[in-house]
Write an enzyme that holds these catalytic residues in place. Sequence first.
Site, PDB file in Angstrom:
ATOM      1  N   GLY A 159       0.775  -1.239   0.000  1.00 42.05           N
ATOM      2  CA  GLY A 159       0.000   0.000   0.000  1.00 42.05           C
ATOM      3  C   GLY A 159       0.804   1.285   0.000  1.00 42.05           C
ATOM      4  N   TRP A 163       2.261   3.020  -2.427  1.00 48.50           N
ATOM      5  CA  TRP A 163       1.878   3.975  -3.477  1.00 48.50           C
ATOM      6  C   TRP A 163       0.487   4.551  -3.216  1.00 48.50           C
ATOM      7  CZ3 TRP A 163       3.763   2.622  -9.118  1.00 48.50           C
ATOM      8  CH2 TRP A 163       5.156   2.520  -9.116  1.00 48.50           C
ATOM      9  N   ASP A 171      -4.590  -5.947  -5.740  1.00 51.55           N
ATOM     10  CA  ASP A 171      -3.428  -6.834  -5.628  1.00 51.55           C
ATOM     11  C   ASP A 171      -3.914  -8.269  -5.439  1.00 51.55           C
ATOM     12  OD1 ASP A 171      -0.218  -6.071  -4.964  1.00 51.55           O
ATOM     13  OD2 ASP A 171      -0.837  -8.142  -4.557  1.00 51.55           O
ATOM     14  N   ASP A 218      -6.873 -10.819  -9.098  1.00 57.35           N
ATOM     15  CA  ASP A 218      -5.865 -10.819 -10.168  1.00 57.35           C
ATOM     16  C   ASP A 218      -6.345  -9.830 -11.224  1.00 57.35           C
ATOM     17  OD1 ASP A 218      -4.332 -11.321 -12.442  1.00 57.35           O
ATOM     18  OD2 ASP A 218      -4.197 -13.465 -12.023  1.00 57.35           O
ATOM     19  N   ASP A 271       2.772  -1.166 -10.435  1.00 54.38           N
ATOM     20  CA  ASP A 271       4.036  -1.660  -9.872  1.00 54.38           C
ATOM     21  C   ASP A 271       3.975  -3.186  -9.849  1.00 54.38           C
ATOM     22  OD1 ASP A 271       6.559  -1.380  -8.755  1.00 54.38           O
ATOM     23  OD2 ASP A 271       5.840  -0.966  -6.728  1.00 54.38           O
ATOM     24  N   LYS A 286       6.073  -0.156 -13.785  1.00 50.78           N
ATOM     25  CA  LYS A 286       7.344  -0.832 -13.555  1.00 50.78           C
ATOM     26  C   LYS A 286       7.748  -1.544 -14.836  1.00 50.78           C
ATOM     27  CE  LYS A 286       7.905  -3.677  -9.773  1.00 50.78           C
ATOM     28  NZ  LYS A 286       8.914  -3.093  -8.903  1.00 50.78           N
TER      29      LYS A 286
HETATM   30  C1  LIG Z   1       6.519  -4.476  -5.861  1.00 47.53           C
HETATM   31  S1  LIG Z   1       4.959  -4.972  -5.237  1.00 47.53           S
HETATM   32  C2  LIG Z   1       4.047  -3.463  -5.176  1.00 47.53           C
HETATM   33  C3  LIG Z   1       4.446  -2.501  -4.098  1.00 47.53           C
HETATM   34  C4  LIG Z   1       3.500  -1.325  -4.000  1.00 47.53           C
HETATM   35  N1  LIG Z   1       3.623  -0.446  -5.155  1.00 47.53           N
HETATM   36  C5  LIG Z   1       3.734  -0.494  -2.762  1.00 47.53           C
HETATM   37  O1  LIG Z   1       4.001   0.693  -2.889  1.00 47.53           O
HETATM   38  O2  LIG Z   1       3.582  -0.989  -1.647  1.00 47.53           O
HETATM   39  C6  LIG Z   1       4.254  -5.810  -6.620  1.00 47.53           C
HETATM   40  C7  LIG Z   1       2.878  -6.366  -6.377  1.00 47.53           C
HETATM   41  O3  LIG Z   1       2.287  -6.763  -7.621  1.00 47.53           O
HETATM   42  C8  LIG Z   1       1.324  -7.730  -7.306  1.00 47.53           C
HETATM   43  N2  LIG Z   1       0.843  -8.385  -8.523  1.00 47.53           N
HETATM   44  C9  LIG Z   1       1.559  -9.125  -9.400  1.00 47.53           C
HETATM   45  N3  LIG Z   1       0.768  -9.594 -10.378  1.00 47.53           N
HETATM   46  C10 LIG Z   1      -0.484  -9.119 -10.129  1.00 47.53           C
HETATM   47  C11 LIG Z   1      -1.737  -9.270 -10.775  1.00 47.53           C
HETATM   48  N4  LIG Z   1      -1.871 -10.017 -11.884  1.00 47.53           N
HETATM   49  N5  LIG Z   1      -2.833  -8.660 -10.258  1.00 47.53           N
HETATM   50  C12 LIG Z   1      -2.710  -7.913  -9.118  1.00 47.53           C
HETATM   51  N6  LIG Z   1      -1.544  -7.755  -8.451  1.00 47.53           N
HETATM   52  C13 LIG Z   1      -0.439  -8.343  -8.941  1.00 47.53           C
HETATM   53  C14 LIG Z   1       2.077  -8.643  -6.340  1.00 47.53           C
HETATM   54  O4  LIG Z   1       1.191  -9.435  -5.585  1.00 47.53           O
HETATM   55  C15 LIG Z   1       2.853  -7.631  -5.505  1.00 47.53           C
HETATM   56  O5  LIG Z   1       2.202  -7.357  -4.291  1.00 47.53           O
END
Ligand SMILES: C[S@@+](CC[C@H](N)C(=O)[O-])C[C@H]1O[C@@H](n2cnc3c(N)ncnc32)[C@H](O)[C@@H]1O
EC number: 2.1.1.166
Length: 236
Positions: A94, A96, A112, A128, A152, A192
């Site tokens: 969370g 961002w 997420d 998802d 991200d 990203k």
């Molecule tokens: C680097 S973290 C994000 C950090 C976040 N921006 C923050 O500020 O706390 C990447 C996230 O992408 C999520 N993610 C990956 N593929 C996803 C998808 N298909 N749908 C939703 N979330 C996804 C992962 O579960 C992970 O929690």
Amino acid sequence: MSDEEAKPERRRMVRPPSGGTAAGRGMGTKMKTADTKSMSSQQWIKRQLSDKWSERARAEGWRSRAAFKLLEIDDRFHLIRAGSRVIDLGAAPGGWVQVALKRGAKAVVGVDLLPIEPIPGAELVQADFTHPGVDRQMMDLLGGPPDLVLSDMAHNTVGHRQTDHLKIIALIEIAADFAIRTLKPGGHFVSKNFQGGDAGGVLTRLRAEFETVKYVKPESSRKDSAEVFLVAMNRR
Ligand SMILES: C[S@@+](CC[C@H](N)C(=O)[O-])C[C@H]1O[C@@H](n2cnc3c(N)ncnc32)[C@H](O)[C@@H]1O
């Protein structure tokens, strides 16, 4: 690397660890066996605990060190405005979302795969994003077209180079497609990406749909990580 529309150099992908806290996910090293995986996870947790940005995040109440990446990008490009509507893809834990609200966004919807502890002022969906209907659900919660779409999202890598590459590009394409479909004219998109992740097709499309597209490597992004961010500004 220069952020002026530079083409990212080709480098080996890094693998996000599956364990530890959510802060800084996506910055781990490639792992092959259960033993090396657990050793690598321990190293990752140790690194998190001693990392300057993780310490700052804890001290300042940000849920992740990732918060600093968006703060830095926003300091530079002023993407979040008072009253903005913001979509955050891959939002856990969370950081961002916190940044968007702190900088004045009036509506923030995050999604997420993982659960996210509630954040007052934000709507958080566990799903998802690539599944049909999730985009619609988020748009309904947002209550109007977004001014800013953030992604991200980072998948758990499988260690097979081509497969991981395809998965990375697929997430960027899905996020970019959503941004192009939904953003207000003048809206912005941040995603990203990874050096070596050949996002050529997406880049061409973004350049056609946005006035400016740049690559940015924030200070707070680990130097040894291939992570970079695509910043597409002013939806035509
Ligand atoms: C680097 S973290 C994000 C950090 C976040 N921006 C923050 O500020 O706390 C990447 C996230 O992408 C999520 N993610 C990956 N593929 C996803 C998808 N298909 N749908 C939703 N979330 C996804 C992962 O579960 C992970 O929690």
